[in-house]
Design an enzyme around this catalytic site. Structure first.
Site, PDB file in Angstrom:
ATOM      1  N   GLU A  45      36.559  87.427 -24.478  1.00 24.83           N
ATOM      2  CA  GLU A  45      36.778  88.481 -23.483  1.00 24.83           C
ATOM      3  C   GLU A  45      36.799  87.916 -22.078  1.00 24.83           C
ATOM      4  OE1 GLU A  45      33.629  91.527 -25.504  1.00 24.83           O
ATOM      5  OE2 GLU A  45      34.019  91.740 -23.375  1.00 24.83           O
ATOM      6  N   CYS A  62      36.135  87.195 -14.459  1.00 26.33           N
ATOM      7  CA  CYS A  62      34.927  86.779 -15.170  1.00 26.33           C
ATOM      8  C   CYS A  62      35.368  86.210 -16.510  1.00 26.33           C
ATOM      9  CB  CYS A  62      34.025  88.002 -15.366  1.00 26.33           C
ATOM     10  SG  CYS A  62      32.587  87.681 -16.400  1.00 26.33           S
ATOM     11  N   CYS A  89      27.354  83.264 -28.641  1.00 30.11           N
ATOM     12  CA  CYS A  89      26.307  82.638 -27.831  1.00 30.11           C
ATOM     13  C   CYS A  89      25.067  82.475 -28.683  1.00 30.11           C
ATOM     14  CB  CYS A  89      25.994  83.532 -26.623  1.00 30.11           C
ATOM     15  SG  CYS A  89      24.785  82.824 -25.484  1.00 30.11           S
ATOM     16  N   CYS A 138      19.403  86.439 -25.764  1.00 27.97           N
ATOM     17  CA  CYS A 138      18.807  87.392 -24.805  1.00 27.97           C
ATOM     18  C   CYS A 138      18.816  88.786 -25.428  1.00 27.97           C
ATOM     19  CB  CYS A 138      19.566  87.380 -23.483  1.00 27.97           C
ATOM     20  SG  CYS A 138      19.491  85.777 -22.666  1.00 27.97           S
ATOM     21  N   CYS A 180      21.585  91.573 -24.578  1.00 20.81           N
ATOM     22  CA  CYS A 180      22.974  91.133 -24.441  1.00 20.81           C
ATOM     23  C   CYS A 180      23.743  91.246 -25.754  1.00 20.81           C
ATOM     24  CB  CYS A 180      22.992  89.694 -23.934  1.00 20.81           C
ATOM     25  SG  CYS A 180      24.654  89.046 -23.697  1.00 20.81           S
ATOM     26  N   CYS A 205      28.791  92.624 -21.401  1.00 15.22           N
ATOM     27  CA  CYS A 205      29.244  91.364 -21.984  1.00 15.22           C
ATOM     28  C   CYS A 205      29.348  91.463 -23.495  1.00 15.22           C
ATOM     29  CB  CYS A 205      28.237  90.260 -21.691  1.00 15.22           C
ATOM     30  SG  CYS A 205      27.872  90.080 -19.986  1.00 15.22           S
TER      31      CYS A 205
HETATM   32  N1  SAH Z   1      24.713  82.842 -20.394  1.00 11.36           N
HETATM   33  C1  SAH Z   1      24.871  83.016 -18.991  1.00 11.36           C
HETATM   34  C2  SAH Z   1      26.141  83.761 -18.592  1.00 11.36           C
HETATM   35  C3  SAH Z   1      26.593  84.924 -19.394  1.00 11.36           C
HETATM   36  S1  SAH Z   1      25.752  86.462 -19.219  1.00 11.36           S
HETATM   37  C4  SAH Z   1      23.655  83.697 -18.405  1.00 11.36           C
HETATM   38  O1  SAH Z   1      22.745  84.021 -19.141  1.00 11.36           O
HETATM   39  O2  SAH Z   1      23.585  83.834 -17.193  1.00 11.36           O
HETATM   40  C5  SAH Z   1      26.141  87.053 -17.606  1.00 11.36           C
HETATM   41  C6  SAH Z   1      25.065  87.925 -17.020  1.00 11.36           C
HETATM   42  O3  SAH Z   1      25.072  89.235 -17.605  1.00 11.36           O
HETATM   43  C7  SAH Z   1      23.680  87.370 -17.225  1.00 11.36           C
HETATM   44  O4  SAH Z   1      22.906  87.550 -16.074  1.00 11.36           O
HETATM   45  C8  SAH Z   1      23.171  88.235 -18.348  1.00 11.36           C
HETATM   46  O5  SAH Z   1      21.797  88.205 -18.427  1.00 11.36           O
HETATM   47  C9  SAH Z   1      23.755  89.591 -17.971  1.00 11.36           C
HETATM   48  N2  SAH Z   1      23.789  90.576 -19.034  1.00 11.36           N
HETATM   49  C10 SAH Z   1      23.996  90.411 -20.354  1.00 11.36           C
HETATM   50  N3  SAH Z   1      23.933  91.574 -21.008  1.00 11.36           N
HETATM   51  C11 SAH Z   1      23.681  92.520 -20.094  1.00 11.36           C
HETATM   52  C12 SAH Z   1      23.490  93.923 -20.144  1.00 11.36           C
HETATM   53  N4  SAH Z   1      23.555  94.581 -21.297  1.00 11.36           N
HETATM   54  N5  SAH Z   1      23.246  94.565 -18.984  1.00 11.36           N
HETATM   55  C13 SAH Z   1      23.188  93.888 -17.811  1.00 11.36           C
HETATM   56  N6  SAH Z   1      23.370  92.583 -17.695  1.00 11.36           N
HETATM   57  C14 SAH Z   1      23.594  91.890 -18.819  1.00 11.36           C
END
Ligand code: SAH
Length: 345
Positions: free
Chosen positions: A92, A105, A112, A116, A119, A333
């Protein structure tokens, strides 16, 4: 393995073309076709002789993406693309229109492995790294599709860029190369969940990009509950790496902080956060968490977000609230790719 021609830098490409028995200027022409005219195949390269094209077809692979799906927000024109890679995997990318220009973006991996909790990108695990060319292709395909110049790039899509380190560094050099799209490194942001050794490596690369750290919590315990990477690198360790990054590069670090109602958005959190980063030349980007259906995290209310912002500002911290773009399309994401995978099952 055939040579991934779009991942070669300018010098490497000239050397490759010479090694194939061609004049150097053919390399310059090829580079321009790939990285300025954004050609999607050798066929489009009108001034490259047929014989050379045949040699290239034989020895090199030429990546290019197929648009699988594109959702356009009726609210702000944000476009969310689902692209198919040559091996059939999906990634994406998102195009956002800002006053200062068009920002894309991109994803850095297929899936991944960071896990987290909030996510969607990580729910199906990790499949593979993207090559520099596949990261460039996301930007090239969008610029080609819209006919509008991309001026900013954020590596904040699916994947952990610091877990695909060599390819990311190569990608940044290609993207900012004066012979190519020539996007200023100052307009490139790489976001990481905090792989400390790689942050320290990046600090030594002599790049003028912005580093964004996904912080999301005001202390080690809370961060551990949201982000498994905190089990490997303590919150203080990762913040020290950010301090080193600033000391070496002079680039102010951004902290991303997704606000989850009742989890990390209280008065005590704002106080603890100030203690953690108050000494740093930094910027905090607040993001009301985008709920995903597989987890029960609830976004902070607008009032709670404003209150949190004011508390940090009172303590002298630079804060912005991330404008929610494309609220009417699958915003978070990995949601579009996941929806596609679910449809296939
Ligand atoms: N792996 C990297 C980049 C990808 S995620 C990282 O962790 O920074 C990009 C950003 O979106 C990160 O700050 C991540 O924590 C955030 N993110 C992921 N899922 C999310 C969600 N459901 N709501 C808000 N931010 C989110």
């Amino acid at each position: 393995m055939p040579i991934d021609i779009k991942s070669l830098n300018y010098e490497e490409l000239l050397a490759q073309v010479e090694a194939m028995g061609e004049k150097k200027f053919r390399g310059k022409q090829l580079y321009e076709w790939m990285h300025v005219h954004l050609a999607r195949s050798y066929d489009e390269m009108s001034n490259i002789p047929k014989a050379l094209k045949a040699k290239l077809e034989e020895q090199c692979s030429y990546t290019s993406l197929e648009v699988e799906d594109c959702q356009i927000s009726a609210i702000d024109g944000t476009r969310k693309y689902l692209f198919a890679l040559a091996d059939g995997n999906m990634v994406e990318s998102v195009l956002m229109h800002y006053k200062h220009g068009n920002s894309v973006c991109i994803s850095s991996q297929v899936g991944c492995k960071m896990g987290c909790r909030f996510c969607a990108s990580t729910l199906d695990g990790w499949l593979r790294n993207l090559t520099p060319s596949e990261m460039l292709d996301q930007i090239y395909a969008i610029q080609h599709d819209t006919g509008e110049r991309v001026s900013n790039v954020v590596v904040m899509g699916t994947g952990e860029p610091m877990d695909n380190y060599d390819n990311i560094v190569k990608f940044i050099h290609l993207l900012s190369d004066e012979h190519g799209l020539n996007i200023s490194q100052r307009n490139i942001t790489v976001s990481t969940c905090g792989l400390v050794p790689r942050i320290l490596d990046l600090a030594e690369e002599d790049l003028a990009i912005t580093l964004a750290l996904s912080l999301h919590a005001s202390n080690q315990e809370k961060r551990k509950a949201l982000m498994p990477i905190a089990n490997t690198y303590d919150i203080h360790e990762v913040l020290d790496a950010c301090r080193t990054y600033f000391a070496k590069t002079g680039r102010r670090v951004s902290f991303e902080y997704a606000l989850v109602a009742g989890v990390n958005d209280g008065e005590e959190d704002a106080r603890e956060l100030t203690e953690l980063i108050g000494d740093m030349n930094c910027h905090v980007n607040l993001i009301p968490v985008n709920p995903i259906k597989e987890r029960d995290y609830v976004s902070s209310t607008h009032e709670a977000v404003l209150r949190f912002k004011m508390r940090l500002e009172k303590n002298g911290i630079n804060v912005t609230i991330r404008r929610e773009m494309g609220r009417d399309i699958d915003g978070a994401c990995g949601q579009l790719r996941r929806k596609h995978l679910e449809r296939k099952d």
